[in-house]
Design an enzyme around this catalytic site. Structure first.
Site, short mmCIF file in Angstrom:
data_model
loop_
_atom_site.label_atom_id
_atom_site.label_comp_id
_atom_site.label_asym_id
_atom_site.label_seq_id
_atom_site.Cartn_x
_atom_site.Cartn_y
_atom_site.Cartn_z
N TRP A 253 0.86 -1.19 0.00
CA TRP A 253 0.00 0.00 0.00
C TRP A 253 0.89 1.23 0.00
CZ3 TRP A 253 -0.24 4.08 3.52
CH2 TRP A 253 -1.22 5.05 3.22
N GLU B 32 -2.98 -2.95 -2.62
CA GLU B 32 -4.11 -2.38 -1.87
C GLU B 32 -4.41 -0.96 -2.34
OE1 GLU B 32 -5.19 -1.22 2.80
OE2 GLU B 32 -3.29 -2.20 2.29
N LYS C 150 -6.89 2.73 -2.34
CA LYS C 150 -7.53 3.65 -1.40
C LYS C 150 -8.27 4.73 -2.19
CE LYS C 150 -6.71 6.01 2.99
NZ LYS C 150 -5.75 6.25 4.08
N ASP D 84 -9.48 -2.96 1.63
CA ASP D 84 -9.57 -2.46 3.00
C ASP D 84 -10.94 -1.82 3.17
OD1 ASP D 84 -9.41 -0.38 5.17
OD2 ASP D 84 -7.36 -1.11 5.34
N HIS E 227 -11.22 1.97 2.88
CA HIS E 227 -10.59 2.64 1.75
C HIS E 227 -11.54 2.94 0.60
CE1 HIS E 227 -6.12 1.65 2.81
NE2 HIS E 227 -6.78 2.25 3.78
N HIS F 52 -8.50 -6.33 4.45
CA HIS F 52 -8.14 -5.68 5.71
C HIS F 52 -9.44 -5.15 6.28
CE1 HIS F 52 -3.54 -4.76 5.31
NE2 HIS F 52 -3.80 -6.03 5.50
N ASP G 112 -11.74 6.93 6.67
CA ASP G 112 -10.86 5.82 7.02
C ASP G 112 -10.25 6.03 8.40
OD1 ASP G 112 -9.33 3.50 6.77
OD2 ASP G 112 -7.69 4.55 5.76
N ASP H 153 -10.19 3.88 10.98
CA ASP H 153 -9.58 2.68 11.56
C ASP H 153 -10.00 2.44 13.00
OD1 ASP H 153 -7.92 1.50 9.42
OD2 ASP H 153 -6.93 3.46 9.46
N ASP I 287 -7.15 -4.39 10.38
CA ASP I 287 -6.35 -3.17 10.32
C ASP I 287 -7.10 -2.04 11.01
OD1 ASP I 287 -4.61 -1.15 9.79
OD2 ASP I 287 -4.84 -1.16 7.62
#
Length: 416
Positions: free
Chosen positions: A183, A224, A226, A257, A260, A284, A292, A294, A324
């Site tokens: 990424w 990956e 985004k 993800d 993302h 993820h 994003d 997390d 993640d």
């Protein structure tokens, strides 16, 4: 009572032709790749510590953060002891151990991760890996593999090649293929005047990285995407469309993800499409709150849908599930435990759903019964099955794990 409740709950599911024992057996064989960076707020162990960059930020200052490899592995062990099943640990390149010697990212070698391999081998764990293309002076302008400066671009190419070789080392030593995922933060804050050239440079960089011979039986490559990030709000070089095309053309895995994409765009809706054209897929799993962010994974509708898509499409061995998230406002061992247990709960929920009957209802156009059963199964005695699974896997049942975390915090974390 746990056994008695299980027996009663099992009968409720068996009425729908669901083999509960088979579901639990399948669940035991699904490894979740648990990200090490929750334990130290993505600090890593480089001799020259850098501030977080690449649009990444960790908020909170809860005491007990791991400050060295031994503490981080100790904390991971504690979390793993509270999570049912046998899982994996996911590392970033910044978690190399260089014995106080300055080793730049393009110079990392397998020997810098020998302690991780020894630790994983003793505990029967697999390891996954990620090159770290942020928090470095050669990434301070937000560009790495797509950088117009060839020297900087070459530095990051060398770093990714070195990372793939470390992934190969992990897979060979541990007898389980390592997922090495790339990424990059590359993008522009405001409207670009040229989108093609940065993407052309990224494609060329990836071609050079993957041209290096690495044993695919030991290392699995993933890329990956985004949608946007802090400092790359207007344009991201490695978009979903870019990586989807690159992965399919070059026989690499696409890693999705959950944070993302656009806030109303769901990864669960992409899984079946991706699996039609790719043998495997990587995830993820995170929890984006408006962006994003997390946040720690919770058992919400989207997590259940992700698990349902994996299970109903017979893809438990095709989707590589990783986590993640990073939250420094709560106990970090608890964060790992909550998030990972919730991912496993979602998979169990999916395994206890009459998926074939639901598919039949949809094909028959019986949407009334389909919706009714989707909702009714939300209050089926799923909790009793989960409690029994925790018991037979020898981990704490219900919230009892929290007492262990509190004791660990008082004895270990509070003294750091």
């Amino acid at each position: 009572m746990i056994r008695e409740n299980y027996v009663m709950a099992k009968k409720a599911y068996e009425k729908w032709g669901i083999d509960v024992d088979d579901a639990l057996e399948k669940l035991q064989n699904v490894p979740i790749s648990i990200h090490c960076w929750q334990g130290d707020d993505i600090s890593g162990f480089e001799v020259n510590q850098r501030e977080l960059s690449g649009g990444i930020d960790v908020t909170g200052n809860y005491p007990g953060k791991a400050t060295n490899p031994e503490e981080l592995r100790m904390d991971l062990e504690k979390a793993l002891s509270l999570i049912p099943g046998k899982h994996r640990v996911n590392l970033h390149a910044i978690y190399a151990e260089t014995d106080g010697v300055v080793v730049d990212r393009n110079e990392i070698e397998p020997k810098h991760f020998e302690n991780w391999v020894t630790w994983a081998k003793e505990r029967g764990l697999g390891l996954d890996f990620n090159p770290t293309l942020f928090s470095h002076e050669k990434a301070e302008d937000g560009l790495t593999l797509s950088h117009p400066d060839e020297e900087i671009r070459q530095f990051w190419i060398e770093h990714c090649i070195a990372s793939r070789k470390i992934g190969e080392y992990f897979g060979k030593e541990l007898g389980s293929p390592c997922l090495t995922n790339i990424w990059i933060p590359d993008g522009y804050k405001d409207m670009p005047s040229d989108r093609l050239t940065p993407r052309t440079r990224l494609k060329d960089s990836l071609d050079q990285i993957f041209a290096e011979d690495v044993d695919e039986s030991h290392n699995i490559d993933a890329v990956e995407s985004k949608l946007f990030g802090i400092g790359s709000e207007a344009f991201v070089v490695g978009s979903h469309e870019f990586y989807l095309g690159y992965a399919l053309k070059n026989n690499k895995l696409c890693l999705l993800d959950t944070g993302h994409f656009h806030p109303t765009e769901t990864v669960s809706n992409k899984i079946s499409s991706m699996l039609l054209f790719s043998d495997k897929l990587a995830l993820h799993v995170s929890r984006p709150v408006r962006w994003d962010s997390d946040h720690v994974v919770v058992l919400d509708d989207e997590l259940r849908e992700i698990a349902l898509e994996i299970v109903r499409n017979d893809a438990l061995d095709k989707v590589m599930i990783g986590l993640d998230f990073f939250d420094a406002s709560i106990n970090r061992v608890a964060a790992w435990t909550i998030g990972t247990r919730n991912m496993i709960k979602a998979l169990l929920y999916a395994l206890l759903t009459p998926n074939e009957y639901m598919r039949q209802l949809q094909d028959e156009g019986n949407y009334t019964e389909r919706l009714a059963l989707i909702e009714e199964f939300k209050t089926y005695p799923f909790g009793a099955i989960w409690d029994y699974y925790c018991k037979i896997m020898d981990v704490p049942v219900k919230e009892a794990w929290l007492n262990e975390v509190k004791a660990y915090e008082e004895k270990i974390l509070s003294k750091r």
